[in-house]
Write an enzyme that holds these catalytic residues in place. Structure first.
Site, PDB file in Angstrom:
ATOM      1  N   GLY A 182       0.787  -1.215  -0.061  1.00 49.80           N
ATOM      2  CA  GLY A 182       0.165  -0.007   0.164  1.00 49.80           C
ATOM      3  C   GLY A 182       0.878   1.632  -0.029  1.00 49.80           C
ATOM      4  N   CYS A 183       2.111   1.070  -0.080  1.00 45.44           N
ATOM      5  CA  CYS A 183       3.090   2.243  -0.065  1.00 45.44           C
ATOM      6  C   CYS A 183       3.601   2.401  -1.479  1.00 45.44           C
ATOM      7  CB  CYS A 183       4.182   2.332   0.913  1.00 45.44           C
ATOM      8  SG  CYS A 183       3.487   1.939   2.523  1.00 45.44           S
ATOM      9  N   ALA A 184       3.622   3.619  -1.909  1.00 45.03           N
ATOM     10  CA  ALA A 184       4.435   3.903  -3.641  1.00 45.03           C
ATOM     11  C   ALA A 184       5.888   3.509  -3.370  1.00 45.03           C
ATOM     12  CB  ALA A 184       4.283   5.405  -3.958  1.00 45.03           C
TER      13      ALA A 184
END
Length: 136
Positions: free
Chosen positions: A49-51
């Site tokens: 869920g993190c870029a």
């Protein structure tokens, strides 16, 4: 409910007049954080869920929460350093009660993070709370 380490960060941020200064301070906090050993950067510690690439490895001892973390992005590494200050030493049963979004708002970071960074921060907080809940 914030730890003394987080309160120190909040006090520093009170004296920083604009976003650019706060941004530089977040990066400086990340640079000052001890690096996470490469051996801990495995799929099991990777935060989805993190870029950016983000890893969080919980370290539970004596009923309190701590973690090692790292990222390939300097601003995210700084956010991890702030999360470490916010959660390290908190009793496991209290981790879920920490209102991280409100604490980040105290730093003036809530309205200045991009949507991607905000989502990544939420994912990191979720991982911290889940690992604490599992360990409790």
């Amino acid at each position: 409910m914030a730890t003394p380490a987080f309160e120190d960060i909040a006090e520093t941020f009170e004296f920083l007049p604009d976003w650019e200064d706060r941004y530089r301070e977040v990066i400086a906090l990340g640079k000052a954080m001890e690096p996470m050993p490469e051996a801990l950067k495995v799929p099991a510690t990777k935060v989805t869920g993190c870029a950016s690439q983000v890893w969080i490895h919980p370290e539970i001892a004596g009923g309190t929460y701590a973690f090692q973390g790292d990222s390939d992005a300097s601003i995210v590494r700084g956010l991890i350093a702030i999360l470490k200050a916010l959660y390290t030493g908190v009793p496991l049963e209290e981790v879920g009660k920490v209102n991280a979004p409100a604490e980040f708002a105290r730093l003036g970071l809530d309205s200045h993070l991009s949507a991607q960074r905000s989502n990544g921060l939420k994912s990191m907080i979720k991982r911290i709370q889940e690992t604490a809940r599992e360990a409790a």
